[in-house]
Design a protein around this motif. Structure first.
Motif, mmCIF file in Angstrom:
data_model
loop_
_atom_site.group_PDB
_atom_site.id
_atom_site.type_symbol
_atom_site.label_atom_id
_atom_site.label_comp_id
_atom_site.label_asym_id
_atom_site.label_seq_id
_atom_site.Cartn_x
_atom_site.Cartn_y
_atom_site.Cartn_z
ATOM 1 N N ILE A 62 0.963 -1.155 0.010
ATOM 2 C CA ILE A 62 0.085 0.090 0.126
ATOM 3 C C ILE A 62 0.947 1.402 0.000
ATOM 4 C CG2 ILE A 62 -2.147 -1.111 1.016
ATOM 5 C CD1 ILE A 62 -1.075 0.032 3.828
ATOM 6 N N GLY A 63 2.005 1.353 -0.628
ATOM 7 C CA GLY A 63 2.872 2.415 -0.791
ATOM 8 C C GLY A 63 2.028 3.553 -1.556
ATOM 9 N N TRP A 64 1.221 3.379 -2.606
ATOM 10 C CA TRP A 64 0.595 4.189 -3.126
ATOM 11 C C TRP A 64 -0.389 4.818 -2.687
ATOM 12 C CZ3 TRP A 64 -4.569 4.342 -5.207
ATOM 13 C CH2 TRP A 64 -4.788 5.123 -5.971
ATOM 14 N N ILE A 69 12.898 -1.588 -0.711
ATOM 15 C CA ILE A 69 11.771 -1.441 0.087
ATOM 16 C C ILE A 69 10.536 -0.681 -0.243
ATOM 17 C CG2 ILE A 69 11.045 -1.273 2.583
ATOM 18 C CD1 ILE A 69 13.640 -1.891 3.593
ATOM 19 N N GLY A 70 11.063 0.412 -0.482
ATOM 20 C CA GLY A 70 9.980 1.242 -1.173
ATOM 21 C C GLY A 70 9.219 0.951 -2.181
ATOM 22 N N ALA A 71 10.091 0.300 -3.182
ATOM 23 C CA ALA A 71 9.414 -0.326 -4.579
ATOM 24 C C ALA A 71 8.563 -1.482 -4.197
ATOM 25 C CB ALA A 71 10.603 -0.614 -5.516
ATOM 26 N N ALA A 72 9.144 -2.249 -3.321
ATOM 27 C CA ALA A 72 8.493 -3.697 -2.937
ATOM 28 C C ALA A 72 6.986 -3.051 -2.347
ATOM 29 C CB ALA A 72 9.226 -4.375 -2.241
ATOM 30 N N ALA A 73 7.242 -1.943 -1.518
ATOM 31 C CA ALA A 73 5.842 -1.554 -0.672
ATOM 32 C C ALA A 73 4.840 -0.946 -1.529
ATOM 33 C CB ALA A 73 6.357 -0.576 0.432
ATOM 34 N N SER A 74 5.395 -0.435 -2.947
ATOM 35 C CA SER A 74 4.366 -0.180 -3.939
ATOM 36 C C SER A 74 3.875 -1.285 -4.676
ATOM 37 C CB SER A 74 5.201 0.954 -4.816
ATOM 38 O OG SER A 74 5.631 1.682 -4.018
ATOM 39 N N GLN A 75 4.745 -2.173 -5.192
ATOM 40 C CA GLN A 75 4.052 -3.482 -5.750
ATOM 41 C C GLN A 75 5.513 -4.427 -6.194
ATOM 42 O OE1 GLN A 75 2.989 -6.210 -7.250
ATOM 43 N NE2 GLN A 75 1.227 -4.876 -7.427
ATOM 44 N N PRO A 76 5.406 -5.546 -5.342
ATOM 45 C CA PRO A 76 6.621 -6.338 -5.200
ATOM 46 C C PRO A 76 7.200 -6.855 -6.740
ATOM 47 C CG PRO A 76 5.072 -7.231 -3.618
ATOM 48 C CD PRO A 76 4.220 -5.966 -4.696
#
Length: 663
Positions: free
Chosen positions: A176-178, A290-297
């Motif tokens: 759920i980063g986005w 981590i930031g990229a994966a938290a947006s979409q793995p």
């Protein structure tokens, strides 16, 4: 418009301020600090939210942002304190600063024309059967005290005794980063979810992605000013990235992951190439990942595709150096062995149980294998008009990269991405398709963006070589000819569709993307979320307040919670009839119209505490067109209700739309 501008500035601040405190203190290159800052910020938000959840600390938007700033500030002080004698920021030249500013300006202009201008309005949402979920989750965060990605739910009231139609509605894992940045933007500006999410998407496409691309191009070509300059016009040049997952097949969290992926790749390369700053670069690589994966793995697997040939190239050199061998055959065998190890690792990861829900998903073919290959070569992926000039530049870049030798691995990355695209776009339901393309749901639209990621440096390199050749052979005005070449590329690549009278009709992929966005965000009377329906639901929300409203989601009311603050019971389009659906929900769906004569239905409604029923649409074919999951037989309990049905009192009406009071 003012509210959209406020939301855009807020989203940009949320992306950059916390991350810059850390990346600015760790980076010796301020250009790289700008590129990676958003990924670091997202990593901080999501990690802090998880920690709060583990300790049972209630989260609010203000608390999350303040704590994130505090943590970033502490990191800044700690890093500066322990690195006073060794940390030296390499000052950027005036030309570097101007080039970076040009990336920013060109990116924001491109995003404004391709994305924002094509929206039906600044608050218009994309009305597809997938994005309602993302809007609902972003809205749910504002009502929730738990922002952990391991407890994601569209029903935040469950934590305080609320009800939901599914047992699993209490929460599950979802990146759920986005959604986090969108919810924070909405909270701090008081804007609607529609305005906040559009602002976040604009910042991603117009600022975050171009600056991350700038970082990647700089990492690959640190001494090649021409390639870095050409990146200004090449970064947004591929219709597949980020535009396809923003406009044609809107996948906003995936778009965010793809926009962050270039900086992840950049810092991996920085860490390998620069031994002096390796520890700091590794730290930023981890945070960015981590930031990229938290947006979409799957953005991590995108990075894997891009970096695998680079790793093979570097490891081959290391192995042969240690073996003290320069024989070509030895290098080939070593490269093959390392490639085989990477392939085995890929297959092994694709078999991991936690990933089977993604890897096993099947997307039907959209073209033949031959057509998919042609589309790849002509940069016409996925099912778009070919970008012929861009395709030529990518081919030139690949040729020069191979012949120059130093960046030949870039061609390998592009070929691998192309093969994955061909498999995803043309193969049937087979183990090969799931192993090769399963990390992207075997979806050719997502894989097309991966291909564009790998093609971007080649396009920059190819355009730079062409410009340099032109300038080298020019007798005078070499600089003006170089600028003219870039301008010509912009005109040809970004031009809208047009006709050569009596000859041909030239279709531009960007015109197609804008047309699709306009259509998907339009609030026309036939739209599932028409302006009339949204206005009616806002009136309903003023009447019902926090009372639960039973609804049939396929009639447009699935947008009621996220866009109209309406406490709806049904917020999803999937899962009805599955094992985790509650007995109360099953009874309501099948028999609500019989509440006057059925004690079982009365008991089910009483258990939910619902006091109202909302009907927005009675056109069965219209609802089927919106979602293939809609089955009228499953919703007879609501579809059978009309003004004459016993047990329901009309509270509000407009055309076919009704709000009934139960009882």
């Amino acid at each position: 418009m003012l509210q959209f501008i406020q939301a855009t500035l807020c989203a940009a601040a949320l992306f950059y301020i916390p991350g810059l405190l850390i990346s600015g203190s760790l980076c010796t290159r301020w250009i790289s600090a700008l590129g990676v800052a958003p990924a670091v910020s997202v990593a901080l938000y999501c990690c802090i939210a998880i920690i709060f959840s583990l300790f049972g600390i209630a989260v609010s938007p203000v608390l999350l942002f303040v704590v994130t700033l505090f943590v970033a500030g502490c990191c800044l002080i700690t890093i500066k304190t322990h690195a006073q004698s060794t940390h030296q920021t390499r000052s950027a030249s005036k030309s570097d600063a101007l080039v970076t500013l040009a990336y920013l300006l060109f990116g924001t202009i491109a995003a404004a024309f391709i994305y924002i201008k094509s929206l039906a309005g600044f608050d218009a949402v994309t009305q597809t059967y997938d994005n309602y979920y993302h809007y609902n989750v972003a809205r749910a965060l504002l009502d929730s005290q738990d922002w952990s990605m391991f407890h994601v739910s569209m029903y935040p009231a469950l934590a305080s005794g609320g009800v939901a139609p599914f047992i699993t509605s209490f929460g599950s894992f979802y990146p759920i980063g986005w959604h986090t940045v969108s919810a924070l933007t909405s909270a701090f500006t008081g804007s609607s979810i529609g305005i906040a999410t559009n602002a976040v998407n604009y910042v991603l496409a117009g600022i975050v992605f171009p600056l991350a691309a700038r970082d990647l191009i700089f990492a690959i070509f640190p001494e090649n000013k021409a390639a870095n300059t050409c990146g200004i016009v090449c970064a947004p040049a591929f219709a597949a990235l980020p535009w396809t997952t923003l406009c044609a097949w809107p996948l906003f969290p995936n778009t965010m992951g793809l926009c962050l992926a270039p900086c992840v790749c950049a810092f991996f390369i920085h860490a390998v190439e620069d031994s002096e700053t390796r520890r700091k670069d590794i730290s930023l690589f981890v945070l960015a990942s981590i930031g990229a994966a938290a947006s979409q793995p799957n953005s991590i697997f995108t990075c894997g595709v891009f970096l695998a040939p680079y790793c093979v190239s570097r490891l081959t050199g290391i192995v042969n150096k240690r073996l003290n061998s320069d024989r070509p055959t030895r290098k080939i065998y070593t490269a093959i062995a390392i490639t085989a190890l990477f392939a085995a690792l890929w297959v092994l990861v694709s078999k991991l149980p936690p990933l089977q829900g993604v890897v096993s998903y099947y997307w039907a073919p959209i073209s033949s294998s031959w057509q998919a290959m042609v589309d790849f070569v002509l940069c016409a992926y996925p099912v778009a008009s070919p970008q012929l000039l861009l395709a030529v530049l990518v081919a030139c870049g690949a040729f020069f990269a191979v012949t120059d030798g130093q960046s030949s691995w870039l061609a390998g990355s592009y070929v691998i991405a192309g093969l994955i695209y061909i498999v995803s776009a043309s193969f049937g339901d087979s183990p090969v398709k799931h192993i090769v393309a399963g990390f992207w749901y075997t979806d050719p639209y997502r894989v097309a963006a991966v291909t564009a990621t790998c093609g971007l440096p080649l396009a920059c390199y190819g355009l730079a070589k062409v410009v340099l050749i032109i300038q080298k052979n020019a007798r005078q005005h070499a600089s003006l000819l170089g600028i003219a070449a870039l301008a010509l590329f912009v005109v040809v690549n970004y031009s809208p569709s047009y006709e050569l009278r009596g000859v041909a009709s030239i279709q531009s992929p960007f015109s197609s993307l804008r047309s699709i966005t306009s259509r998907q965000t339009a609030q026309t009377p036939y739209a599932i979320g028409s302006s009339d329906k949204l206005a009616f639901m806002r009136e309903v929300a003023n009447i019902t307040k926090n009372d639960l409203v039973i609804n049939q989601p396929y009639d447009g009311s699935l947008f009621g919670y996220s866009l109209c603050d309406l406490n709806t019971y049904y917020r999803d389009t999937w899962g009805y009839g599955a094992d985790d659906e509650t007995s109360d929900s099953i009874s309501i769906r099948n028999g609500l119209a019989n509440i006057a004569v059925s004690n079982n239905i009365k008991s089910a409604v009483s258990s939910t505490g619902a006091r109202y029923v909302l009907i927005l649409d009675r056109d069965i074919e219209h609802m089927k067109a919106f979602s293939p999951a809609f089955a009228p037989s499953v919703w007879q309990g609501l579809l059978s209700i009309d003004d004459a049905t016993d047990g329901f009192e009309i509270v509000l009406e407009q055309g076919d739309m009704r709000l009934y009071r139960i009882g």
